[in-house]
Motif scaffolding. Structure first.
Motif, PDB file in Angstrom:
ATOM      1  N   PRO A 752      55.896  10.613 -22.117  1.00  0.00           N
ATOM      2  CA  PRO A 752      57.122  10.482 -22.933  1.00  0.00           C
ATOM      3  C   PRO A 752      58.393  10.401 -22.107  1.00  0.00           C
ATOM      4  CG  PRO A 752      56.327  12.756 -22.937  1.00  0.00           C
ATOM      5  CD  PRO A 752      55.296  11.951 -22.207  1.00  0.00           C
ATOM      6  N   LEU A 753      58.272  10.366 -20.800  1.00  0.00           N
ATOM      7  CA  LEU A 753      59.456  10.338 -19.936  1.00  0.00           C
ATOM      8  C   LEU A 753      60.194   9.010 -20.087  1.00  0.00           C
ATOM      9  CD1 LEU A 753      57.956  11.872 -16.646  1.00  0.00           C
ATOM     10  CD2 LEU A 753      59.318  13.037 -18.390  1.00  0.00           C
ATOM     11  N   SER A 754      61.536   9.100 -20.055  1.00  0.00           N
ATOM     12  CA  SER A 754      62.356   7.890 -20.107  1.00  0.00           C
ATOM     13  C   SER A 754      62.382   7.252 -18.734  1.00  0.00           C
ATOM     14  CB  SER A 754      63.789   8.243 -20.528  1.00  0.00           C
ATOM     15  OG  SER A 754      64.397   9.060 -19.521  1.00  0.00           O
ATOM     16  N   SER A 755      62.940   6.047 -18.670  1.00  0.00           N
ATOM     17  CA  SER A 755      63.009   5.362 -17.379  1.00  0.00           C
ATOM     18  C   SER A 755      63.834   6.162 -16.392  1.00  0.00           C
ATOM     19  CB  SER A 755      63.613   3.965 -17.561  1.00  0.00           C
ATOM     20  OG  SER A 755      62.766   3.151 -18.340  1.00  0.00           O
ATOM     21  N   ALA A 756      64.936   6.756 -16.857  1.00  0.00           N
ATOM     22  CA  ALA A 756      65.776   7.545 -15.952  1.00  0.00           C
ATOM     23  C   ALA A 756      65.006   8.768 -15.432  1.00  0.00           C
ATOM     24  CB  ALA A 756      67.047   7.982 -16.677  1.00  0.00           C
ATOM     25  N   GLU A 757      64.224   9.394 -16.349  1.00  0.00           N
ATOM     26  CA  GLU A 757      63.461  10.581 -15.932  1.00  0.00           C
ATOM     27  C   GLU A 757      62.347  10.203 -14.950  1.00  0.00           C
ATOM     28  OE1 GLU A 757      63.874  13.465 -19.839  1.00  0.00           O
ATOM     29  OE2 GLU A 757      62.474  11.746 -19.896  1.00  0.00           O
ATOM     30  N   ILE A 758      61.694   9.044 -15.159  1.00  0.00           N
ATOM     31  CA  ILE A 758      60.660   8.589 -14.221  1.00  0.00           C
ATOM     32  C   ILE A 758      61.291   8.321 -12.857  1.00  0.00           C
ATOM     33  CG2 ILE A 758      59.048   6.711 -13.683  1.00  0.00           C
ATOM     34  CD1 ILE A 758      58.594   6.391 -16.692  1.00  0.00           C
ATOM     35  N   ILE A 764      63.840   7.719  -6.886  1.00  0.00           N
ATOM     36  CA  ILE A 764      64.345   6.368  -6.659  1.00  0.00           C
ATOM     37  C   ILE A 764      65.456   6.120  -7.664  1.00  0.00           C
ATOM     38  CG2 ILE A 764      62.171   5.463  -5.735  1.00  0.00           C
ATOM     39  CD1 ILE A 764      61.553   4.286  -8.482  1.00  0.00           C
ATOM     40  N   SER A 765      66.219   5.066  -7.431  1.00  0.00           N
ATOM     41  CA  SER A 765      67.316   4.750  -8.348  1.00  0.00           C
ATOM     42  C   SER A 765      66.759   4.080  -9.599  1.00  0.00           C
ATOM     43  CB  SER A 765      68.320   3.825  -7.658  1.00  0.00           C
ATOM     44  OG  SER A 765      67.729   2.558  -7.442  1.00  0.00           O
ATOM     45  N   LEU A 766      67.565   4.098 -10.665  1.00  0.00           N
ATOM     46  CA  LEU A 766      67.149   3.471 -11.914  1.00  0.00           C
ATOM     47  C   LEU A 766      66.989   1.970 -11.730  1.00  0.00           C
ATOM     48  CD1 LEU A 766      66.507   3.774 -14.899  1.00  0.00           C
ATOM     49  CD2 LEU A 766      68.968   3.573 -15.400  1.00  0.00           C
ATOM     50  N   LYS A 770      63.650  -0.256 -12.428  1.00  0.00           N
ATOM     51  CA  LYS A 770      63.598  -1.419 -13.304  1.00  0.00           C
ATOM     52  C   LYS A 770      62.987  -2.623 -12.584  1.00  0.00           C
ATOM     53  CE  LYS A 770      67.483  -0.080 -16.266  1.00  0.00           C
ATOM     54  NZ  LYS A 770      68.865  -0.398 -16.689  1.00  0.00           N
ATOM     55  N   THR A 771      63.276  -2.737 -11.280  1.00  0.00           N
ATOM     56  CA  THR A 771      62.672  -3.820 -10.492  1.00  0.00           C
ATOM     57  C   THR A 771      61.157  -3.667 -10.453  1.00  0.00           C
ATOM     58  OG1 THR A 771      64.660  -4.010  -9.133  1.00  0.00           O
ATOM     59  CG2 THR A 771      62.597  -4.922  -8.227  1.00  0.00           C
TER      60      THR A 771
END
Length: 798
Positions: A752-758, A764-766, A770-771
């Motif tokens: 359930p982790l968001s992209s920012a939390e992952i 690593i940076s957001l 995303k890349t």
């Protein structure tokens, strides 16, 4: 100085040389014991002083025996003028003049080694005397028997003149041949004083002679002095190379002396042989002792020797040598119960249970005492370690244990020091326990084996056997910690007793190989299997061969080499051994089925598994469920899980059952039940360090464990997934070309982790995350996170 025993051609050599000599005149003189040598010596010195260049040959220089005459001869030699050359001929190296000549630069020595005939010379001699051209083998044999002795070769050639079969004549040619014996008797033996003749005859049965050994055989003293005197006097005695203590008679001379001994004038040959054997036995040389006892037909002495050395030779893996001694006995002796029981015992220890069974079958039951019957039943019970049926070994062990209650322990023969009452009880109990294990009674076998390892007074190899058997039982049951402890305990006992390379260590090594493989150490497991196979090669143990095949096949399963593993099993089956016990057969079938499943050959795997009860082996029960899951037949898989009766005596059963129940639930969409179940399995496996439980389960187990890692990332779950990554390369990730970092990102997708939390978890940076996500979606052929999760779970990477 020419010195050699009689018959080496010393005088002939000089005669032939003198006949062709062109130069200074040659004078000859032959010494005799009755010569008035002092007067002769004075005359010789006078004549030598006034002569021109000349050569004086003094033959039989050893005929001078009194001290004064010997000094006179030495003076003649020492005072000879420079223009006089001396040639001295003697059989003995003990003449006083010889010691004075050593060290002089103007002296040459010719010995028996120089006078011995070469092969070319021997061929020429035989051709001239017998008119024969001997073949290479016959010539070599004749030369070896005579050791190049000129008279021996000549007499042999004379015998060949009338020999109808030259090859047979050469084969039988020895020192008792009539021509040779007559020469040696008249020219050598008869000239010796009676004490020397007696010594020569009484020691002729020895292939090597030392002073102490000769004293033991003759029952007298002075053997060392006698041997040195015989060597110096040229009586066909030679010092063995590299030794100051050991001598040997020349071959033909020894044959002749032996024939003199057998005439009976110097004592009984058999009694002398037994004395020689006893001397070697006291000096810890049982092989030599046995050889003399066998030649003497001293069967009681031989039996005592086996009793004294049987245990030690068994421990050093030389039981076959003891058996060889016993089987040299004649049939009448072999049929006696005390000999037959020992032979059966040794055949059993060598893994030759069928030969042992035949020996015991030939024994009449009435010929056995009560104690011997107990030992026989114990021996039959140990055949559980080889190829007997478990039921028959249980009966034999039970018979022995019942009889123990009715027989005085003192009546039980302690065969080779290995069948004391304590050891007999332990052997019977352990054999019965092993048979129970083979039939599937793991708990009963464990209790008996656990009691057995507490017997501190038991014979060390039996204790090693017991600890090893318990270690292997626990290893196959899934108690890896306990298995390792028992195997190390067996190694400790074996190390203290010098048994690390003994067959008693086979089970312990197999157990350690199993544990190290289950815990992920493939390299060490292979080393242990190699060690076990090396030990097993020296002993026929069909059951051990089957167990080795199981462990080798499992190793290749872990190495992801299914074809090689199947070849191992095929070679074992082609060996033609009797069928293994039920439990071992179940493990063989399980290994084969798992290898076939790795190859996706589900139909073949199913057919393999139908031939044996799944309850005997947890891996077999697991493979049945795995096959149904691989067919996507979850109904059959669930039925098999529900009918799976987990044996509480084998924790591996429980772990395997719970794992595959979780897999079936997971594949059926019940994620919560599946994750709860696999979490319990991971916890239980962590306690034992069990990795292969998960690594050998295939894609379905891999997906389930990865899902657990995302929902409940325990350290051991992470360790399992890391091992999967290393050993399998991430079954789906490797195919799709996902990088290590991309795989790490993909494992978080179902959470359930968001992209920012992952991104925060991965440091690593957001934007970087995303890349990675765009690349992952592309490689997984997904347009959004939900599709990527579904695809990743199918591939077992999330």
């Amino acid at each position: 100085m020419i010195t050699a025993p009689a018959g080496y051609g010393k005088t002939v050599l000089v005669d032939q040389w003198a006949a062709e000599h062109m130069g200074p005149p040659v004078a000859r003189m032959r010494l005799r014991p009755d010569d008035n040598w002092p007067r002769t010596a004075a005359r010789v010195r006078t004549e030598l002083a006034s002569t021109g260049e000349a050569i004086l040959v003094i033959d039989a220089a050893d005929a001078i025996t009194d001290e004064r005459s010997a000094d006179d001869l030495a003076a003649v030699v020492a005072q000879a003028p420079a223009n006089v050359h001396l040639v001295l001929i003697t059989r003995s190296r003990s003449v006083p003049v010889l010691s004075r000549l050593h060290g002089r630069t103007d002296v040459s020595f010719l010995t028996a080694a120089d006078l011995a005939f070469t092969a070319a010379e021997a061929r020429l001699l035989v051709g001239l005397v017998a008119g024969l051209d001997l073949g290479e083998q016959e010539l070599e044999r004749l030369l070896a028997r005579t050791e190049g002795w000129a008279v021996g070769l000549r007499l042999g050639a004379i015998g060949l003149r009338d020999a109808p079969d030259p090859e047979a004549y050469v084969e039988e040619f020895a020192g008792d041949e009539r021509h040779v014996a007559a020469y040696l008797f008249e020219s050598v033996f008869a000239e010796q004083p009676e004490p020397v003749r007696r010594f020569l005859a009484c020691t002729s049965m020895l292939d090597r002679l030392s002073g102490s050994l000769c004293d033991a055989v003759t029952g007298s003293h002075g053997g060392v002095t006698m041997l040195h005197d015989l060597e110096r006097c040229g009586l066909f005695v030679r010092r063995l190379p590299g030794s100051r203590e050991w001598f040997a008679y020349r071959r033909l001379f020894r044959d002749f002396l032996r024939s003199e001994l057998r005439r009976g004038e110097y004592g009984a040959e058999a009694a002398l042989l037994v004395r020689a054997g006893a001397w070697y036995a006291i000096r810890d040389d049982p092989d030599s002792a046995a050889r003399y006892f066998i030649e003497a037909e001293g069967w009681n002495a031989l039996l005592e020797l086996t009793n004294a050395y049987g245990q030690r030779m068994f421990e050093s893996d030389r039981a076959s040598q003891v058996l060889h001694w016993l089987e040299a006995m004649p049939p009448a002796e072999l049929g006696q119960s005390k000999v037959a029981v020992r032979r059966a015992f040794l055949h059993t220890m060598l893994g030759e249970s069928r030969q042992a069974a035949q020996i015991l079958h030939d024994l009449e039951a009435g010929d056995l005492s009560g104690g011997e019957r107990i030992v026989v039943d114990v021996v039959r019970g140990t055949w559980a370690f080889f190829d007997a049926t478990p039921e028959s070994t249980i009966r034999a062990a039970d018979d022995a244990l019942r009889a123990m209650k009715e027989v005085d322990p003192a009546e039980i023969p302690n065969i080779f020091g290995m069948t004391s009452p304590t050891s007999v009880v332990m052997l019977a109990a352990v054999s019965r326990a092993r048979a129970w294990w083979y039939l599937g009674d793991v708990d009963g076998a464990r209790r008996t084996l656990s009691a057995g390892i507490k017997e501190r007074e038991a014979y060390a190899p039996w204790l090693v056997h017991t600890r090893g058997a318990l270690a292997l039982l626990e290893a196959w049951a899934g108690n890896l910690r306990a298995a390792r402890g028992h195997a190390i305990g067996a190694s400790a006992v074996a190390g203290r007793s010098g048994l690390l390379q003994h067959p008693a260590m086979l089970d312990a090594r197999l157990a350690l190989a199993h544990v190290t493989r289950e815990r992920g150490n493939q390299r060490r497991a292979a080393e242990l299997l190699d060690e076990a196979e090396t030990i097993a090669a020296g002993s026929r143990r069909p059951v051990t061969g089957a167990m080795l095949a199981v462990e080798r096949a499992r190793w290749h399963l872990a190495a992801r080499q299914p074809e090689v593993g199947l070849e191992v099993l095929e070679r074992y089956r082609a060996g033609g051994e009797s069928p293994p016990p039920p439990l071992v057969e179940a493990h063989l079938r399980a290994a084969e089925a798992m290898l076939l499943l790795m190859l996706d050959d589900i139909d073949h795997a199913e057919s393999v598994m139908t031939k044996v009860a799944a309850s005997l082996c947890p891996d077999l029960a697991a493979a049945r469920v795995q096959a149904a899951v691989a067919r996507h037949d979850l109904e059959v898989a669930n039925t098999r899980v529900e009918s799976w009766l987990a044996d509480d005596a084998q924790p591996r059963h429980r772990r395997e059952r719970d794992l595959w129940a979780a897999v079936v639930a997971f594949e059926g969409g019940d994620r919560r039940t599946a994750l709860r179940g696999v979490s319990r399995v991971v916890g239980a496996a962590e306690h034992e360090g069990d990795l292969r439980l998960f690594l050998d389960g295939g894609r379905e187990v891999e997906r389930l464990v990865r899902a657990l890692l995302h929902s409940d990332p325990t350290p051991y779950a992470e360790h399992v997934v890391d091992c999967m990554q290393r050993t399998q390369g991430g079954s789906g990730g490797a195919v799709l070309g996902l990088s290590k970092r991309e795989l790490e990102v993909a494992r978080f997708l179902p959470t359930p982790l968001s992209s920012a939390e992952i991104a925060q978890r991965l440091y690593i940076s957001l934007n970087t995350l995303k890349t990675h996500l765009r690349t992952i979606y592309c490689k997984l052929d997904a347009t959004n996170r939900r599709e990527a999760i579904r695809r990743a779970e199918e591939l077992g990477i999330a």
